[in-house]
Design a protein around this motif. Structure first.
Motif, PDB file in Angstrom:
ATOM      1  N   TYR A   1       9.832  -4.790 -11.559  1.00 24.84           N
ATOM      2  CA  TYR A   1       9.590  -3.938 -12.032  1.00 24.84           C
ATOM      3  C   TYR A   1       7.807  -3.262 -11.607  1.00 24.84           C
ATOM      4  O   TYR A   1       7.410  -3.880 -11.165  1.00 24.84           O
ATOM      5  CB  TYR A   1      10.038  -3.903 -13.419  1.00 24.84           C
ATOM      6  N   GLY A   2       7.667  -2.186 -11.184  1.00 27.74           N
ATOM      7  CA  GLY A   2       7.188  -1.236 -10.987  1.00 27.74           C
ATOM      8  C   GLY A   2       6.064  -0.413 -12.417  1.00 27.74           C
ATOM      9  O   GLY A   2       7.032   0.523 -12.355  1.00 27.74           O
ATOM     10  N   VAL A   3       4.839  -0.233 -11.274  1.00 29.84           N
ATOM     11  CA  VAL A   3       4.432   1.154 -12.989  1.00 29.84           C
ATOM     12  C   VAL A   3       3.153   1.445 -12.229  1.00 29.84           C
ATOM     13  O   VAL A   3       2.198   0.210 -11.510  1.00 29.84           O
ATOM     14  CB  VAL A   3       4.975   1.044 -14.801  1.00 29.84           C
ATOM     15  N   VAL A   4       3.055   2.956 -11.571  1.00 31.17           N
ATOM     16  CA  VAL A   4       1.573   3.228 -11.393  1.00 31.17           C
ATOM     17  C   VAL A   4       0.342   3.677 -13.091  1.00 31.17           C
ATOM     18  O   VAL A   4       1.472   4.800 -13.518  1.00 31.17           O
ATOM     19  CB  VAL A   4       1.245   4.326 -10.697  1.00 31.17           C
TER      20      VAL A   4
ATOM     21  N   PHE B   1       2.878 -11.444 -14.729  1.00 29.82           N
ATOM     22  CA  PHE B   1       2.312  -9.426 -14.383  1.00 29.82           C
ATOM     23  C   PHE B   1       1.555 -10.161 -13.208  1.00 29.82           C
ATOM     24  O   PHE B   1       0.464 -10.772 -13.167  1.00 29.82           O
ATOM     25  CB  PHE B   1       2.127  -9.540 -15.023  1.00 29.82           C
ATOM     26  N   VAL B   2       1.774  -8.938 -12.281  1.00 26.80           N
ATOM     27  CA  VAL B   2       0.783  -9.196 -11.189  1.00 26.80           C
ATOM     28  C   VAL B   2      -0.028  -7.548 -10.690  1.00 26.80           C
ATOM     29  O   VAL B   2       0.383  -6.537 -10.683  1.00 26.80           O
ATOM     30  CB  VAL B   2       1.381  -8.665  -9.337  1.00 26.80           C
ATOM     31  N   PHE B   3      -1.102  -7.617 -10.760  1.00 27.83           N
ATOM     32  CA  PHE B   3      -1.750  -6.230 -11.117  1.00 27.83           C
ATOM     33  C   PHE B   3      -2.873  -5.825 -10.044  1.00 27.83           C
ATOM     34  O   PHE B   3      -3.715  -6.679  -9.383  1.00 27.83           O
ATOM     35  CB  PHE B   3      -3.490  -6.486 -12.579  1.00 27.83           C
ATOM     36  N   LEU B   4      -2.766  -4.983  -9.848  1.00 27.78           N
ATOM     37  CA  LEU B   4      -3.572  -4.978  -8.310  1.00 27.78           C
ATOM     38  C   LEU B   4      -3.933  -3.537  -8.753  1.00 27.78           C
ATOM     39  O   LEU B   4      -4.090  -2.233  -9.575  1.00 27.78           O
ATOM     40  CB  LEU B   4      -2.846  -4.475  -7.406  1.00 27.78           C
ATOM     41  N   PHE B   5      -5.610  -3.730  -8.380  1.00 27.16           N
ATOM     42  CA  PHE B   5      -6.648  -2.683  -9.028  1.00 27.16           C
ATOM     43  C   PHE B   5      -7.361  -1.993  -8.338  1.00 27.16           C
ATOM     44  O   PHE B   5      -7.828  -2.931  -6.529  1.00 27.16           O
ATOM     45  CB  PHE B   5      -7.839  -3.620  -9.697  1.00 27.16           C
ATOM     46  N   ILE B   6      -7.192  -0.776  -7.184  1.00 26.54           N
ATOM     47  CA  ILE B   6      -7.610   0.086  -6.109  1.00 26.54           C
ATOM     48  C   ILE B   6      -9.153   0.956  -6.900  1.00 26.54           C
ATOM     49  O   ILE B   6      -8.686   2.118  -7.453  1.00 26.54           O
ATOM     50  CB  ILE B   6      -6.558   0.857  -6.594  1.00 26.54           C
TER      51      ILE B   6
ATOM     52  N   LEU C   1       7.178  -8.326 -13.123  1.00 29.93           N
ATOM     53  CA  LEU C   1       6.179  -6.795 -13.161  1.00 29.93           C
ATOM     54  C   LEU C   1       4.733  -6.351 -12.693  1.00 29.93           C
ATOM     55  O   LEU C   1       3.650  -7.020 -13.043  1.00 29.93           O
ATOM     56  CB  LEU C   1       5.820  -6.546 -15.371  1.00 29.93           C
ATOM     57  N   VAL C   2       5.119  -5.494 -11.655  1.00 28.74           N
ATOM     58  CA  VAL C   2       3.996  -4.938 -11.178  1.00 28.74           C
ATOM     59  C   VAL C   2       2.940  -3.553 -10.997  1.00 28.74           C
ATOM     60  O   VAL C   2       3.592  -3.083 -11.130  1.00 28.74           O
ATOM     61  CB  VAL C   2       4.155  -4.438  -9.380  1.00 28.74           C
ATOM     62  N   CYS C   3       1.899  -3.639 -11.598  1.00 26.51           N
ATOM     63  CA  CYS C   3       1.309  -2.861 -12.430  1.00 26.51           C
ATOM     64  C   CYS C   3      -0.357  -2.150 -11.757  1.00 26.51           C
ATOM     65  O   CYS C   3      -0.906  -3.264 -11.224  1.00 26.51           O
ATOM     66  CB  CYS C   3       0.694  -3.098 -13.933  1.00 26.51           C
ATOM     67  N   LEU C   4      -0.346  -0.820 -11.245  1.00 32.04           N
ATOM     68  CA  LEU C   4      -0.992  -0.638  -9.974  1.00 32.04           C
ATOM     69  C   LEU C   4      -1.673  -0.287 -11.139  1.00 32.04           C
ATOM     70  O   LEU C   4      -1.871   1.334 -11.681  1.00 32.04           O
ATOM     71  CB  LEU C   4      -0.846  -0.128  -9.626  1.00 32.04           C
TER      72      LEU C   4
ATOM     73  N   GLN D   1       6.183   1.382 -21.396  1.00 30.83           N
ATOM     74  CA  GLN D   1       7.246   1.512 -21.319  1.00 30.83           C
ATOM     75  C   GLN D   1       7.791   0.632 -20.281  1.00 30.83           C
ATOM     76  O   GLN D   1       9.127  -0.078 -20.558  1.00 30.83           O
ATOM     77  CB  GLN D   1       7.355   2.870 -20.865  1.00 30.83           C
ATOM     78  N   VAL D   2       6.968   0.652 -19.927  1.00 31.02           N
ATOM     79  CA  VAL D   2       7.595  -0.685 -18.621  1.00 31.02           C
ATOM     80  C   VAL D   2       7.518  -1.851 -18.653  1.00 31.02           C
ATOM     81  O   VAL D   2       8.633  -3.312 -18.600  1.00 31.02           O
ATOM     82  CB  VAL D   2       7.228  -0.741 -17.325  1.00 31.02           C
TER      83      VAL D   2
END
Length: 370
Positions: free
Chosen positions: A283-286, A233-238, A112-115, A99-100
């Motif tokens: 754009y960000g998405v959790v 695309f940037v992915f932050l894995f928590i 696009l930053v994805c958490l 969607q994002v």
């Protein structure tokens, strides 16, 4: 494992043990035969036993050779076999990302930053691999992606300088923090989409007193200029600790409580509900929290994934469902329904697929998995 698809590793081990036993018997027989001055004097029963043991040894060595050859041949399909179990129940996560992604496609000058969050047994790295292999190539008609892994800063002080230093070291190959132009140039020149991944662990959350995520997001808000038509695309894995195995300080348990009111969940919910409105340059998405897999989800995976690859092997499909039922029956958990961490479940399911592909004579099925 059931008898339908015994472990090929166990079968190789068994054959080697049998070979060792036969060789031991042959040594004893040959030693007894050596007592006779002439071979013609050796009793017929002893000669017959020698021939039988030699024939058995040759047969076992041939079996071992075929198994080892098949095992080596399996390397051509091992990645697909290995990936298949990680296709379980992550559809809602792909939907949220999709969607994002579609929104971002209307404005290519934003990254696009994805958490992505969940405990360390939920295979976050394989979720990223799934996006790279199954999802993103379909969107871009690219089979390849450029991937960089950037280390998370160790302290809150000079956070942005540390992250840029790590970024420069990974992308440009130089350990200097003033290389913004070089970083931008390298990313802009990439002919394929670029993925940057970073892992934030529990220690970072404690050390930064809950400020780690915002510091990370503000870095990407202010530090890079995205070129037109650039796909970044940037992915932050928590990554948190598994709550069933956690033995940490009371403060840590408070910060990473499994309740809906935990500080981490609150912060991520606030970002998601606010649609990252405080950030203008990306754009960000959790994504939904990565959780363990239920028996129903694993069974549905059999119907969708396994049946697709083995359409003519309904007995194997049925047996796989029985294996899954046994796995969940043996698993100790207070959760209702039971949830098995994906890391643990995927290892078991991979073994089932590999064992069947190696032991069965259905080479067509093996090629379909490739």
């Amino acid at each position: 494992m059931s008898d339908y698809f015994p472990s090929y590793r166990e079968k190789i081990k068994s054959i080697r043990q049998q070979i060792a036993e036969v060789r031991k018997n042959l040594n004893l027989i040959n030693e007894e035969i050596s007592w006779y001055p002439e071979y013609q004097e050796v009793p017929l029963a002893l000669k017959k036993n020698q021939r039988e043991q030699e024939k058995k040894l040759v047969n076992l060595l041939e079996q071992l050779g075929r198994l080892l050859e098949t095992q080596a041949d399996l390397s051509n399909v091992s990645k697909s076999l290995f990936m298949a179990p990680y296709l379980i129940d992550r559809i809602q996560h792909e939907l949220a990302f999709s969607q994002v992604f579609e929104r971002r496609n209307n404005n290519f000058d934003k990254l696009l930053v994805c958490l992505i969050h969940g405990d360390k047994q939920q295979s976050q790295d394989m979720f990223l691999e799934r996006l790279k292999v199954n999802f993103l190539p379909k969107k871009f008609n690219h089979s390849k992606m450029t991937t960089y892994h950037v280390r998370f800063p160790e302290t809150l002080q000079n956070f942005h300088s540390q992250l840029k230093y790590n970024l420069a070291n990974t992308i440009v190959g130089e350990e200097r923090n003033e290389l913004t132009k070089e970083i931008n140039h390298t990313l802009a020149e990439s002919p394929v989409p670029v993925i940057i991944s970073t892992y934030m662990y529990c220690e970072h959350w404690l050390k930064f007193a809950g400020k780690a995520i915002n510091s990370f997001l503000h870095f990407w808000e202010n530090r890079l200029v995205i070129s037109p038509n650039q796909h970044l695309f940037v992915f932050l894995f928590i990554i948190t600790n598994n709550r069933q195995n956690r033995r940490m300080l009371d403060k840590f348990r408070c910060l990473f409580s499994s309740s809906e009111d935990s500080r981490l969940d609150k912060q991520l919910n606030k970002l998601s509900e606010g649609d990252f409105s405080e950030f203008n340059n990306f754009y960000g998405v959790v994504l939904p929290k990565l959780e363990g897999i239920t028996e129903q989800e694993a069974t549905e995976w059999v119907d969708v994934v396994v049946r697709k690859h083995f359409p003519n092997n309904l007995a194997f499909v049925k047996d796989t469902k029985s294996e899954i039922q046994a796995i969940f029956n043996q698993y100790q958990s207070k959760d209702k329904p039971k949830r098995i961490p994906l890391d643990e479940l995927a290892r078991k399911l991979s073994a089932i697929l590999v064992d069947y592909a190696v032991i069965s004579n259905d080479y067509t099925a093996r090629r379909e998995l490739a």
